[in-house]
Design a protein around this motif. Structure first.
Motif, short mmCIF file in Angstrom:
data_model
loop_
_atom_site.label_atom_id
_atom_site.label_comp_id
_atom_site.label_asym_id
_atom_site.label_seq_id
_atom_site.Cartn_x
_atom_site.Cartn_y
_atom_site.Cartn_z
N PRO A 20 0.80 -1.23 0.00
CA PRO A 20 0.00 0.00 0.00
C PRO A 20 0.84 1.28 0.00
O PRO A 20 0.32 2.34 0.28
CB PRO A 20 -0.82 -0.12 1.29
N TYR A 21 2.11 1.17 -0.30
CA TYR A 21 2.98 2.34 -0.32
C TYR A 21 3.89 2.29 -1.55
O TYR A 21 3.87 1.33 -2.33
CB TYR A 21 3.80 2.43 0.97
N LEU A 22 4.69 3.34 -1.72
CA LEU A 22 5.52 3.45 -2.91
C LEU A 22 6.59 2.37 -2.96
O LEU A 22 7.11 1.93 -1.93
CB LEU A 22 6.20 4.83 -2.97
N TYR A 23 6.92 1.96 -4.16
CA TYR A 23 7.93 0.95 -4.44
C TYR A 23 9.31 1.44 -3.98
O TYR A 23 9.73 2.54 -4.31
CB TYR A 23 7.93 0.68 -5.93
N GLY A 24 10.01 0.60 -3.20
CA GLY A 24 11.34 0.99 -2.73
C GLY A 24 12.30 1.27 -3.86
O GLY A 24 13.16 2.15 -3.77
N GLY A 25 12.19 0.51 -4.96
CA GLY A 25 13.06 0.74 -6.10
C GLY A 25 12.87 2.11 -6.71
O GLY A 25 13.82 2.71 -7.24
N ALA A 26 11.64 2.65 -6.66
CA ALA A 26 11.38 3.99 -7.19
C ALA A 26 12.00 5.06 -6.30
O ALA A 26 12.53 6.07 -6.78
CB ALA A 26 9.88 4.22 -7.32
N ILE A 27 11.96 4.85 -4.98
CA ILE A 27 12.57 5.81 -4.07
C ILE A 27 14.10 5.80 -4.22
O ILE A 27 14.75 6.85 -4.23
CB ILE A 27 12.16 5.50 -2.62
N ALA A 28 14.68 4.59 -4.37
CA ALA A 28 16.13 4.49 -4.59
C ALA A 28 16.52 5.18 -5.89
O ALA A 28 17.54 5.88 -5.95
CB ALA A 28 16.55 3.02 -4.62
N TRP A 29 15.73 4.99 -6.92
CA TRP A 29 15.97 5.64 -8.22
C TRP A 29 15.92 7.15 -8.08
O TRP A 29 16.76 7.87 -8.64
CB TRP A 29 14.94 5.12 -9.22
N PHE A 30 14.96 7.66 -7.31
CA PHE A 30 14.84 9.11 -7.11
C PHE A 30 16.05 9.66 -6.35
O PHE A 30 16.63 10.68 -6.73
CB PHE A 30 13.55 9.40 -6.34
N ALA A 31 16.47 8.95 -5.30
CA ALA A 31 17.64 9.37 -4.55
C ALA A 31 18.88 9.39 -5.44
O ALA A 31 19.74 10.28 -5.33
CB ALA A 31 17.86 8.44 -3.35
N ASP A 32 18.97 8.42 -6.34
CA ASP A 32 20.11 8.36 -7.25
C ASP A 32 20.11 9.52 -8.23
O ASP A 32 21.17 10.03 -8.60
CB ASP A 32 20.10 7.02 -7.99
N HIS A 33 18.93 9.95 -8.68
CA HIS A 33 18.86 11.09 -9.59
C HIS A 33 19.43 12.34 -8.93
O HIS A 33 20.10 13.15 -9.58
CB HIS A 33 17.42 11.35 -10.03
N ALA A 34 19.14 12.51 -7.66
CA ALA A 34 19.71 13.65 -6.95
C ALA A 34 21.23 13.54 -6.88
O ALA A 34 21.94 14.55 -7.04
CB ALA A 34 19.11 13.75 -5.55
N LEU A 35 21.74 12.34 -6.67
CA LEU A 35 23.18 12.14 -6.67
C LEU A 35 23.77 12.48 -8.03
O LEU A 35 24.83 13.13 -8.12
CB LEU A 35 23.52 10.68 -6.32
#
Length: 380
Positions: free
Chosen positions: A270-285
């Motif tokens: 019922p929450y956001l996919y962990g892989g999508a959050i990791a991908w977002f954090a990587d974009h900031a990097l």
């Protein structure tokens, strides 16, 4: 004086596909089902084997399971144009889309009814620049260790011809969900939420967005090209049109990114996919690496480590990711990023490093990791 990125649109830089008549895929009604608790009444492996409704991330990216065994799990994702950056490759973190599902599923295959595994930490090493020509990505994961509280698994991600693109591990917290076996759940909780979207899923549609030839990027510093994405919607790449991801600020010291946390980013949970959050954090990097690049240079990610601190529920306000450079050497850049929710609470922390490619985008697209490293060591 070099032309600005926007003026270079007239000199060989092109967009792919036709312009979208709406705000982007992420603004459309989502497809798929998420949050269905009924599946948790099955043993772990049976949950995966039972199939059932696909989650929104399947319709968005095409990610799907193909094989499962006790302690093993395999997922495949097509290499569509949608996850492209403006340089024509994917981010390294895009491989987190492929990796997180099988990494967690491999652990889930050994769980009893009512028990779940949630990602608490993910570590990835990137061995090759993923792109559309990769054809597809296959993530094969296996459980290394699991007890009643913690699970550890490892994965290899390969392209369509079997070349290793990335390698990773994850640590997951194992817990029992109250009320699934011995309680009465509301019908809505058992069935989850199904999106009203119809028509071809996004991953089957033609990608749109700005993808420029290598010579375009050679004319600008990294900060100049990133700043253009902040002020000029014409140069936003396909990944923006898919998810709504976009840069907000860029300076010598930091970058800031925003991402709508829509239901398109939900896993079966019922929450956001962990892989999508990791991908977002990587974009900031990647933004932090990019602002340090001189004209004609680009950065190719080497690794990513993400710690997940709390779940993110959809439609609760945009996510923000802030990044800063920790070290800038001759050949290596190290950065860190923090993802926060709409209330300013930290969702995830990430660190990563990238190699400076002095031959620019064209050199990166030659896709020979060993020669790239050799050139970097020589300072070519």
């Amino acid at each position: 004086m070099a032309a600005s990125p926007s003026s270079s649109l007239r000199f060989g830089a092109e967009s792919v596909g036709e312009p979208m008549e709406h705000g982007g895929i992420w603004t459309e009604p989502f497809q798929g089902t998420y949050g269905a608790m009924a599946s948790l009444r099955l043993p772990g492996r049976a949950r995966i084997l039972s199939g059932g409704s696909r989650p929104p991330i399947h319709y968005l990216t095409g990610l799907r399971p193909t094989e499962t065994g006790l302690g093993t799990s395999t997922f495949v994702m097509p290499a569509t144009g949608w996850l492209q950056l403006g340089v024509g490759t994917y981010s390294g973190g895009a491989m987190a889309w492929v990796a997180d599902a099988p990494l967690t599923s491999a652990i889930v295959t050994g769980l009893a009814p009512g028990w779940i595994a949630t990602t608490s930490e993910m570590s990835m090493n990137f061995l090759r620049a993923p792109r559309v020509s990769s054809g597809s990505f296959t993530g094969r994961a296996r459980t290394i260790h699991a007890n009643r509280r913690v699970g550890l698994s490892a994965i290899e991600v390969t392209d369509a011809v079997g070349r290793i693109v990335a390698h990773g591990t994850t640590r997951a917290v194992i817990a029992k969900v109250p009320g699934v076996i011995d309680g009465d759940l509301e019908e809505s909780a058992l069935e989850g939420k199904t999106g009203p979207g119809t028509g071809p899923p996004p991953f089957e549609q033609e990608a749109v967005g700005f993808v420029a030839p290598p010579e375009y990027w050679g004319a600008f510093t990294g900060r100049e090209s990133l700043q253009e994405g902040i002020t000029n919607d014409e140069v936003l790449p396909p990944v923006h049109h898919l998810t709504g991801l976009r840069p907000v600020e860029a300076s010598d010291a930091h970058t800031l990114w925003t991402l709508p946390n829509t239901e398109w980013l939900c896993s079966p949970a019922p929450y956001l996919y962990g892989g999508a959050i990791a991908w977002f954090a990587d974009h900031a990097l990647i933004g932090a690496y990019t602002v340090t690049m001189e004209r004609g240079h680009v950065a190719t990610p080497l690794d990513l480590k993400v710690q997940f601190l709390r779940p993110v529920f959809p439609n609760t306000g945009d996510l923000l990711a802030r990044s800063e450079v920790v070290h800038r050497g001759r050949s290596i850049v190290v950065a860190r990023s923090e993802v926060t929710d709409h209330e300013g609470r930290t969702v995830a922390l990430a660190t990563g490093s990238a190699m400076v490619v002095r031959g620019g985008v064209r050199r990166l697209l030659e896709d020979d990791p060993e020669s790239l490293a050799a050139d970097s060591d020589r300072g070519a």
